[in-house]
Design a protein around this motif. Structure first.
Motif, PDB file in Angstrom:
ATOM      1  N   UNK A 142       0.829  -1.203   0.000  1.00 57.86           N
ATOM      2  CA  UNK A 142       0.000   0.000   0.000  1.00 57.86           C
ATOM      3  C   UNK A 142       0.866   1.256   0.000  1.00 57.86           C
ATOM      4  N   UNK A 143       0.626   2.111  -0.995  1.00 61.53           N
ATOM      5  CA  UNK A 143       1.253   3.435  -1.048  1.00 61.53           C
ATOM      6  C   UNK A 143       0.124   4.461  -1.067  1.00 61.53           C
ATOM      7  N   UNK A 144       0.379   5.620  -0.475  1.00 59.55           N
ATOM      8  CA  UNK A 144      -0.660   6.632  -0.329  1.00 59.55           C
ATOM      9  C   UNK A 144      -0.222   7.947  -0.956  1.00 59.55           C
ATOM     10  N   UNK A 161      -5.611   9.159  -1.271  1.00 61.91           N
ATOM     11  CA  UNK A 161      -5.926   7.902  -1.948  1.00 61.91           C
ATOM     12  C   UNK A 161      -4.915   6.834  -1.537  1.00 61.91           C
ATOM     13  N   UNK A 162      -5.383   5.586  -1.569  1.00 63.45           N
ATOM     14  CA  UNK A 162      -4.511   4.436  -1.351  1.00 63.45           C
ATOM     15  C   UNK A 162      -4.300   3.714  -2.680  1.00 63.45           C
ATOM     16  N   UNK A 180      -5.245  -1.119  -7.869  1.00 62.76           N
ATOM     17  CA  UNK A 180      -6.457  -0.362  -7.592  1.00 62.76           C
ATOM     18  C   UNK A 180      -6.090   0.941  -6.897  1.00 62.76           C
ATOM     19  N   UNK A 181      -6.988   1.916  -7.006  1.00 69.22           N
ATOM     20  CA  UNK A 181      -6.849   3.202  -6.332  1.00 69.22           C
ATOM     21  C   UNK A 181      -8.168   3.464  -5.618  1.00 69.22           C
ATOM     22  N   UNK A 182      -8.103   3.683  -4.301  1.00 73.95           N
ATOM     23  CA  UNK A 182      -9.318   3.911  -3.528  1.00 73.95           C
ATOM     24  C   UNK A 182      -9.126   5.104  -2.601  1.00 73.95           C
ATOM     25  N   UNK A 183     -10.213   5.822  -2.278  1.00 66.25           N
ATOM     26  CA  UNK A 183     -10.103   6.920  -1.316  1.00 66.25           C
ATOM     27  C   UNK A 183      -9.581   6.411   0.020  1.00 66.25           C
ATOM     28  N   UNK A 229      -3.814  11.834  -9.545  1.00 66.56           N
ATOM     29  CA  UNK A 229      -5.066  11.308  -8.990  1.00 66.56           C
ATOM     30  C   UNK A 229      -5.995  12.403  -8.500  1.00 66.56           C
ATOM     31  N   UNK A 230      -5.596  13.652  -8.658  1.00 71.10           N
ATOM     32  CA  UNK A 230      -6.482  14.772  -8.329  1.00 71.10           C
ATOM     33  C   UNK A 230      -7.521  15.017  -9.430  1.00 71.10           C
ATOM     34  N   UNK A 231      -7.304  14.439 -10.607  1.00 70.04           N
ATOM     35  CA  UNK A 231      -8.209  14.742 -11.723  1.00 70.04           C
ATOM     36  C   UNK A 231      -9.649  14.298 -11.439  1.00 70.04           C
TER      37      UNK A 231
END
Length: 245
Positions: A142-144, A161-162, A180-183, A229-231
């Motif tokens: 996991x990277x944030x 995001x994670x 995957x990318x999740x809040x 990931x701000x888009x």
């Protein structure tokens, strides 16, 4: 309808067009040094090299000192240590580490360019160029990322995001893509990163990349720009930025 000018970016432009609330915002993209910026309600650089030109328009962006410091990964690590945030910095190593794994990085670069994970003796070519440094690798799939907008002395917007990298020693970027990318809830990363920006008197947009190691925050870098990931929440970001002006 408010007119927003973004700098050109080969991957982020498409995501912004797909995500932006086009009932309220009219998005344009152009080289920022080739357009009359006064025609736009807000100017948003998407790359570090666009920040200087953006200052001629309506926006809040970091000053030259902040950009230079954050854009230099080694200098930023050393500044964190000197400023009292050293417990967030993975150990910096010499040019011939004997502890594995570690990561070899160039001082500047994004999207994983210039980064290489060194897992075993013999994997490192021993490059001693002054733009290269080595740092203990922080294991974990996991990277944030924590995106922040600071204007004045206040955080006006934040979102985290994670990234599930699917492997403990991935280098997120062009080669290793997240599964995957999740809040995410930033937890203590928010007050710590806010304190770092306060100490820098940083103005504008940035994104911290970090991992967790037995619950402790380990900062990998701070990018002095709009992060990819701000888009997906670009309209909320624009709302906050415009409201602060």
């Amino acid at each position: 309808m408010q007119r927003i000018l973004f700098g050109n970016h080969p991957t982020q432009m498409r995501g912004i067009v797909a995500s932006i609330d086009d009932r309220r915002y009219e998005a344009s993209f152009a080289p920022l040094d080739a357009v009359d910026l006064a025609r736009f309600d807000l100017v948003v650089p998407l790359r570090v090299e666009q920040i200087a030109a953006a200052r001629a328009g309506r926006t809040v962006v970091p000053d030259d000192r902040s950009v230079a410091l954050c854009d230099d990964k080694l200098a930023f690590n050393l500044w964190l240590i000197d400023a009292g945030f050293g417990d967030t910095v993975p150990t910096l190593l010499d040019t011939r580490p004997t502890v594995f794994p570690y990561i070899r990085k160039t001082r500047r670069g994004d999207f994983g360019h210039g980064c290489r994970m060194i897992r075993h003796p013999g994997d490192d070519d021993g490059d001693d160029h002054p733009d290269v440094f080595r740092q203990r690798a922080v294991a974990g799939a996991d990277e944030y990322v924590l995106h922040l907008l600071r204007i004045g002395d206040t955080i006006r917007f934040h979102v985290a995001y994670r990234y599930d990298m699917g492997q403990p020693l991935g280098v997120r970027g062009a080669i290793d893509r997240p599964a995957s990318i999740t809040p995410a809830d930033p937890g203590d990363a928010l007050p710590i990163c806010t304190a770092i920006l306060d100490a820098l008197d940083y103005q504008g947009t940035c994104c911290f990349n970090y991992k967790r190691e037995e619950g402790a925050l380990r900062i990998l870098e701070c990018n002095p720009r709009f992060g990819g990931s701000l888009v997906g929440v670009v309209s909320e970001y624009l709302d906050a930025h415009l409201a602060a002006l």
